[in-house]
Design a protein around this motif. Sequence first.
Motif, mmCIF file in Angstrom:
data_model
loop_
_atom_site.group_PDB
_atom_site.id
_atom_site.type_symbol
_atom_site.label_atom_id
_atom_site.label_comp_id
_atom_site.label_asym_id
_atom_site.label_seq_id
_atom_site.Cartn_x
_atom_site.Cartn_y
_atom_site.Cartn_z
ATOM 1 N N ALA A 6 0.833 -1.206 0.000
ATOM 2 C CA ALA A 6 0.000 0.000 0.000
ATOM 3 C C ALA A 6 0.867 1.255 0.000
ATOM 4 C CB ALA A 6 -0.921 -0.001 1.214
ATOM 5 N N ARG A 7 1.968 1.236 0.757
ATOM 6 C CA ARG A 7 2.884 2.378 0.775
ATOM 7 C C ARG A 7 3.499 2.600 -0.600
ATOM 8 N NH1 ARG A 7 8.112 3.470 0.782
ATOM 9 N NH2 ARG A 7 8.764 1.304 0.870
ATOM 10 N N LEU A 8 3.907 1.525 -1.253
ATOM 11 C CA LEU A 8 4.503 1.652 -2.585
ATOM 12 C C LEU A 8 3.490 2.141 -3.619
ATOM 13 C CD1 LEU A 8 6.753 -1.537 -2.596
ATOM 14 C CD2 LEU A 8 7.457 0.850 -2.341
ATOM 15 N N ARG A 9 2.223 1.767 -3.451
ATOM 16 C CA ARG A 9 1.179 2.258 -4.345
ATOM 17 C C ARG A 9 1.011 3.763 -4.185
ATOM 18 N NH1 ARG A 9 -3.546 3.726 -3.150
ATOM 19 N NH2 ARG A 9 -3.597 2.645 -1.162
ATOM 20 N N ARG A 10 1.009 4.243 -2.939
ATOM 21 C CA ARG A 10 0.911 5.686 -2.705
ATOM 22 C C ARG A 10 2.135 6.404 -3.260
ATOM 23 N NH1 ARG A 10 -0.842 3.748 2.352
ATOM 24 N NH2 ARG A 10 1.211 4.152 3.239
ATOM 25 N N ALA A 11 3.301 5.814 -3.102
ATOM 26 C CA ALA A 11 4.535 6.429 -3.594
ATOM 27 C C ALA A 11 4.510 6.525 -5.115
ATOM 28 C CB ALA A 11 5.738 5.615 -3.139
ATOM 29 N N LYS A 12 4.006 5.509 -5.763
ATOM 30 C CA LYS A 12 3.938 5.497 -7.229
ATOM 31 C C LYS A 12 3.040 6.624 -7.734
ATOM 32 C CE LYS A 12 2.802 2.320 -10.965
ATOM 33 N NZ LYS A 12 2.298 0.983 -11.293
ATOM 34 N N SER A 13 1.934 6.828 -7.067
ATOM 35 C CA SER A 13 1.009 7.886 -7.435
ATOM 36 C C SER A 13 1.645 9.267 -7.280
ATOM 37 C CB SER A 13 -0.244 7.786 -6.567
ATOM 38 O OG SER A 13 -1.037 8.930 -6.681
ATOM 39 N N THR A 14 2.336 9.464 -6.166
ATOM 40 C CA THR A 14 2.991 10.748 -5.905
ATOM 41 C C THR A 14 4.096 11.017 -6.917
ATOM 42 O OG1 THR A 14 2.543 10.488 -3.561
ATOM 43 C CG2 THR A 14 4.217 12.088 -4.159
ATOM 44 N N ARG A 15 4.886 10.000 -7.209
ATOM 45 C CA ARG A 15 5.990 10.172 -8.153
ATOM 46 C C ARG A 15 5.495 10.453 -9.562
ATOM 47 N NH1 ARG A 15 9.083 5.399 -5.285
ATOM 48 N NH2 ARG A 15 9.984 6.631 -3.609
ATOM 49 N N ALA A 16 4.361 9.878 -9.947
ATOM 50 C CA ALA A 16 3.789 10.164 -11.266
ATOM 51 C C ALA A 16 3.386 11.631 -11.351
ATOM 52 C CB ALA A 16 2.594 9.262 -11.521
ATOM 53 N N SER A 27 13.471 12.945 -2.195
ATOM 54 C CA SER A 27 12.866 11.676 -1.826
ATOM 55 C C SER A 27 13.369 11.230 -0.458
ATOM 56 C CB SER A 27 13.216 10.618 -2.878
ATOM 57 O OG SER A 27 12.634 9.390 -2.537
ATOM 58 N N VAL A 28 12.469 10.709 0.362
ATOM 59 C CA VAL A 28 12.785 10.276 1.724
ATOM 60 C C VAL A 28 12.478 8.790 1.849
ATOM 61 C CG1 VAL A 28 12.157 10.532 4.145
ATOM 62 C CG2 VAL A 28 12.247 12.521 2.669
ATOM 63 N N SER A 95 7.561 9.213 -0.300
ATOM 64 C CA SER A 95 7.640 7.769 -0.602
ATOM 65 C C SER A 95 6.509 6.965 0.027
ATOM 66 C CB SER A 95 8.985 7.192 -0.174
ATOM 67 O OG SER A 95 10.025 7.835 -0.841
ATOM 68 N N GLY A 96 5.352 7.554 0.132
ATOM 69 C CA GLY A 96 4.199 6.855 0.671
ATOM 70 C C GLY A 96 4.111 6.840 2.179
ATOM 71 N N PHE A 97 5.108 7.364 2.870
ATOM 72 C CA PHE A 97 5.068 7.422 4.331
ATOM 73 C C PHE A 97 4.165 8.568 4.769
ATOM 74 C CE2 PHE A 97 9.329 5.655 3.443
ATOM 75 C CZ PHE A 97 9.182 4.448 4.098
ATOM 76 N N ARG A 98 3.513 8.411 5.915
ATOM 77 C CA ARG A 98 2.658 9.471 6.440
ATOM 78 C C ARG A 98 3.498 10.682 6.807
ATOM 79 N NH1 ARG A 98 -0.547 7.264 11.271
ATOM 80 N NH2 ARG A 98 -1.120 9.461 11.370
#
Length: 117
Positions: A6-16, A27-28, A95-98
């Motif tokens: 789930a974290r990687l999915r959020r990170a992918k969205s942000t990076r796009a 990036s953190v 990177s998907g972290f809160r």
Amino acid sequence: MEKNIARLRRAKSTRAHIRKLEVVRLSVHRSNQHLYAQVFSASGDRVIAAASTLQESINADLKGTKNIAAAAAVGKAVAERCLAAGIDKVAFDRSGFRYHGRVKALADAAREAGLKF
């Protein structure tokens, strides 16, 4: 493992989204023991500046590497290295972290050191 997916999915969205903006990206990555920060070029093919709690220059005067004080030290160091390279404006990729705790402390310290998000 689903938490990491789930974290990687959020990170992918942000990076796009950041890729569409075509700006330099801070990036953190947060592990249980350490914190890492890298500044990538707009195309993402080159690292401009980096800092982590593994570096002796950063963790020499810290009590530990997994607390807010260590995160602030990493944020300040990466901002100083960025400014030395001529970069003053970046997009923050968490990177998907809160956005709380160590991630927030790193971002606040980078802002205080002169980096603009």
